[in-house]
Design an enzyme around this catalytic site. Structure first.
Site, short mmCIF file in Angstrom:
data_model
loop_
_atom_site.label_atom_id
_atom_site.label_comp_id
_atom_site.label_asym_id
_atom_site.label_seq_id
_atom_site.Cartn_x
_atom_site.Cartn_y
_atom_site.Cartn_z
N ASP A 71 0.85 -1.18 0.00
CA ASP A 71 0.00 0.00 0.00
C ASP A 71 0.90 1.25 0.00
O ASP A 71 2.11 1.18 0.18
CB ASP A 71 -0.97 -0.03 1.19
CG ASP A 71 -2.22 0.82 0.92
OD1 ASP A 71 -2.19 1.67 0.01
OD2 ASP A 71 -3.23 0.64 1.63
N GLU B 101 -10.43 6.88 4.32
CA GLU B 101 -9.40 6.27 5.17
C GLU B 101 -9.46 6.83 6.60
O GLU B 101 -10.53 7.17 7.11
CB GLU B 101 -8.03 6.42 4.53
CG GLU B 101 -8.01 5.82 3.11
CD GLU B 101 -6.63 5.72 2.50
OE1 GLU B 101 -5.69 5.32 3.19
OE2 GLU B 101 -6.50 6.01 1.29
C1 BGC Z 1 -5.18 3.06 0.27
C2 BGC Z 1 -5.48 2.05 -0.78
C3 BGC Z 1 -5.38 2.68 -2.14
C4 BGC Z 1 -4.04 3.34 -2.31
C5 BGC Z 1 -3.86 4.03 -3.64
C6 BGC Z 1 -3.91 3.80 0.00
O1 BGC Z 1 -3.72 4.83 0.91
O2 BGC Z 1 -5.09 2.42 1.52
O3 BGC Z 1 -6.74 1.50 -0.58
O4 BGC Z 1 -5.58 1.72 -3.12
O5 BGC Z 1 -3.86 4.30 -1.29
O6 BGC Z 1 -4.61 5.17 -3.74
C1 BGC Z 2 -3.55 9.85 -2.08
C2 BGC Z 2 -4.33 8.58 -1.91
C3 BGC Z 2 -3.70 7.81 -0.85
C4 BGC Z 2 -3.55 8.65 0.42
C5 BGC Z 2 -2.75 7.99 1.46
C6 BGC Z 2 -3.50 10.59 -0.78
O1 BGC Z 2 -2.76 11.76 -0.90
O2 BGC Z 2 -4.15 10.63 -3.03
O3 BGC Z 2 -4.32 7.83 -3.07
O4 BGC Z 2 -4.50 6.70 -0.63
O5 BGC Z 2 -2.89 9.83 0.17
O6 BGC Z 2 -3.52 7.35 2.38
#
Ligand code: BGC
Ligand code: BGC
Length: 579
Positions: A277, A471
């Site tokens: 991730d 998230e």
């Molecule tokens: C998330 C994932 C996601 C990835 C890419 C991460 O922060 O936990 O679910 O696929 O970012 O955007």
């Molecule tokens: C990104 C997401 C990623 C997240 C980290 C964001 O800045 O755009 O894709 O999942 O950071 O959790």
């Protein structure tokens, strides 16, 4: 292949951190758009152009190995303005309909392929146990059997399992079951902080409390609740798995050799590849070399770096040259990645299919989303109020969410966290209601419920929503309805004979005290762009049929789910119907 070429295949970079020229130079295996990683302008054409540019660059490398472009198409191709936005998984869970879920995923795949991207970080097969978690809505439900069956459906739809050539067909998208394993089982307050990581989401004062935390369960529970959907996804043919930020047994999943290599790849026989991730390996150790070594040796095949790919490549190269990582491990990782690229047919058709562009956000696709919305709504309570007649003289509508597409869609929509406002084309519930009522009906809309003196009506609708989040930004200690929402319900109550509350949320909220004020209450989850689906059910064109995919707690004491033996406000599976 040289070592550099192998390591290039194992490297995944965010598109804003790399140029196509560098993708050629380093023979990069994958590029992604993170949440909100959109081109300017955010149109289907510029998406297709951007992805094509990276693919052309990959094909210029010495071995001309195509790259995989990855996106979070988690409820439709949701970064793209104009894409069809489906209900988030929590709503699909309420439909209990695998065939519909498969259709939704198939359409998502077509809209994704239209922009030349061939990999979606979906489905999320988390089995969320605590609605305080900001990712609850990404899960289909709280029970592994439901998550397994809808997860399988999503994999089949994305990967085109029912059509000839399946995954090898140019219209298939590689699915990615995530986040392995136990992401939905973490305990409140266990999110760790990493002082050496410089970003707002893990630094001091970040909101993260349960996301990325510790899954404090026995191995038996880990297997029966959280691992089961992976077994199902593998049976359905999933060929990539994303590893979770969370920990089990005190060990970060990204360093968990036992679970990643022995259980997933060994016992479950998963022969696709594992991707890390976002920056997750950075959490393993303050010393980046140690972090890289731990993750690759644990069984990670591709690393979502996502920024400083040169540092990753240099570090991994040195670690292999020093013998800290056996070459056999590198060969295994690269073999898996190339194997999946071959299965996807990328060597024959490295691009998607731009001829699908007219289908993006098409009427036909939106009809399926509308159907999904209809089936996802859960009628929690109904005292002789629904369905509504079309010919009411006047209908009062309150709540900004009634006319706000961004709130209707939630997180992971155009931007990572989502955003209020008209962020993408679609139909709000208010617009859908106005279309539906008789010409004689006056629909009066007041976002804050301040209707003029003396204005009353037979029916009032209050539309509430959580502010969008994604998230750990959505981790919330207190799920009680905010005072402004309570006030809105109380303001409307005396103005109408029948009060109907419609709630957009990524999880059950605590509404025990407000429920008696309403004659009917609809849990609408995060329905997406097709608000007509809500109107269809409110006005009785189709009956309510959704059933709770989560227990609805009576109070915060009943969270995490199963923490209390007391009767919940509504049990798992609850949902009234209308005729
Ligand atoms: C998330 C994932 C996601 C990835 C890419 C991460 O922060 O936990 O679910 O696929 O970012 O955007
Ligand atoms: C990104 C997401 C990623 C997240 C980290 C964001 O800045 O755009 O894709 O999942 O950071 O959790």
């Amino acid at each position: 292949m040289t070592l550099a070429e192998k390591i290039g295949q194992m490297t995944q970079v965010e598109k804003n951190s790399i140029t196509p020229e560098a993708a050629t130079q380093y023979a990069i295996g994958s590029v992604l758009s993170g949440g909100g990683g959109n081109p300017t302008p955010n149109t289907v054409e510029s998406w297709a152009h951007m992805v094509r540019g990276f693919q052309e660059a990959a094909l210029q490398s010495r071995l001309a190995i195509p790259l995989l472009y990855g996106v979070d198409a988690v409820h439709g191709h949701n970064n793209l303005i104009g894409a069809t936005i489906f209900p988030h998984n929590i709503g699909l869970g309420a439909t209990r309909d695998p065939a519909l879920t498969e259709r939704v995923a198939r359409i998502t795949a077509l809209e994704t392929i239209a922009t030349n991207a061939q990999w979606s970080f979906a489905p999320c097969v988390a089995v969320p146990q605590d609605p305080r978690w900001g990712r609850t809505y990404e899960g289909f439900g709280e029970r592994p059997d439901l998550v397994s069956s809808l997860g399988q459906a999503a994999v089949r739809g994305l990967q085109n399992a029912d059509e000839q050539n399946g995954l090898a067909h140019p219209h298939a998208v590689l699915a990615c079951a995530k986040h392995f394993v136990g992401d939905g089982g973490t305990a409140w307050g266990t999110t760790r902080r990493y002082p050496w990581i410089k970003n707002n989401w893990q630094g001091p004062g970040s909101r993260y409390q349960i996301d990325q935390g510790e899954t404090k369960v026995s191995e038996e529970t880990l297997r029966s609740v959280h691992l089961a959907p992976y077994q199902a996804a593998i049976q359905a043919g999933v060929r990539s798995v994303m590893v979770s930020f969370s920990s089990w047994g005190g060990l970060k999943m990204h360093a968990h050799h036992y679970l990643v290599t022995r259980v997933l790849k060994g016992e479950l026989g998963f022969s696709g590849f594992c991707v890390s991730d976002w920056m997750a390996i950075d959490q393993l150790d303050q010393d980046y070399t140690a972090a890289v070594v731990k993750s690759i040796n644990a069984g990670l095949d591709m690393i979502m770096v996502p920024f400083d790919y040169r540092r990753f490549i240099d570090t991994l190269t040195a670690a292999v040259e020093r013998g800290d990582i056996p070459l056999a491990r590198i060969d295994d990782a690269v073999g898996r990645i190339l194997g999946v690229k071959a299965e996807l047919g990328l060597f024959d058709h490295p691009y998607g299919d731009e001829s699908l562009q007219p289908q993006v956000g098409s009427e036909a696709h939106r009809q399926v989303a509308r159907q999904a919305v209809r089936q996802s709504l859960v009628l929690l309570k109904n005292e002789r109020s629904l369905p509504l007649a079309r010919d009411l003289p006047r209908l009062l509508v309150a709540g900004r969410a009634a006319d706000d597409l961004g709130l209707q869609c939630g997180g992971w929509t155009i931007e990572w966290l989502g955003q209020p406002g008209t962020t993408t084309p679609g139909t709000t519930l208010l617009a859908a209601i106005k279309e539906r009522v008789s010409p004689e009906t006056t629909v009066v809309f007041e976002p804050h419920g301040h209707f003029g003196a003396g204005i009353t009506a037979e029916v009032g609708l209050v539309v509430l929503s959580e502010a969008p989040y994604a998230e750990g930004e959505g981790d919330r200690a207190d799920l009680t309805l905010p005072p402004g929402d309570v006030a809105l319900i109380e303001r409307l109550r005396p103005l109408c004979r029948r009060l109907i509350v419609i709630l957009y949320s990524g999880r059950p909220l605590i509404v025990t005290e407000q429920l008696p004020l309403a004659d009917a209450w609809v849990a609408a989850w995060l329905p997406g762009t097709e608000g007509q689906g809500i109107a269809d059910v409110l006005f009785g064109d189709v009956p309510f049929s959704g059933r709770l995919s989560f227990t609805w707690p009576r109070s915060m004491d009943q969270i995490p789910l199963g923490a209390s033996a007391d009767a919940p406000l509504f049990p798992y599976g609850h949902g009234l119907t209308t005729r």
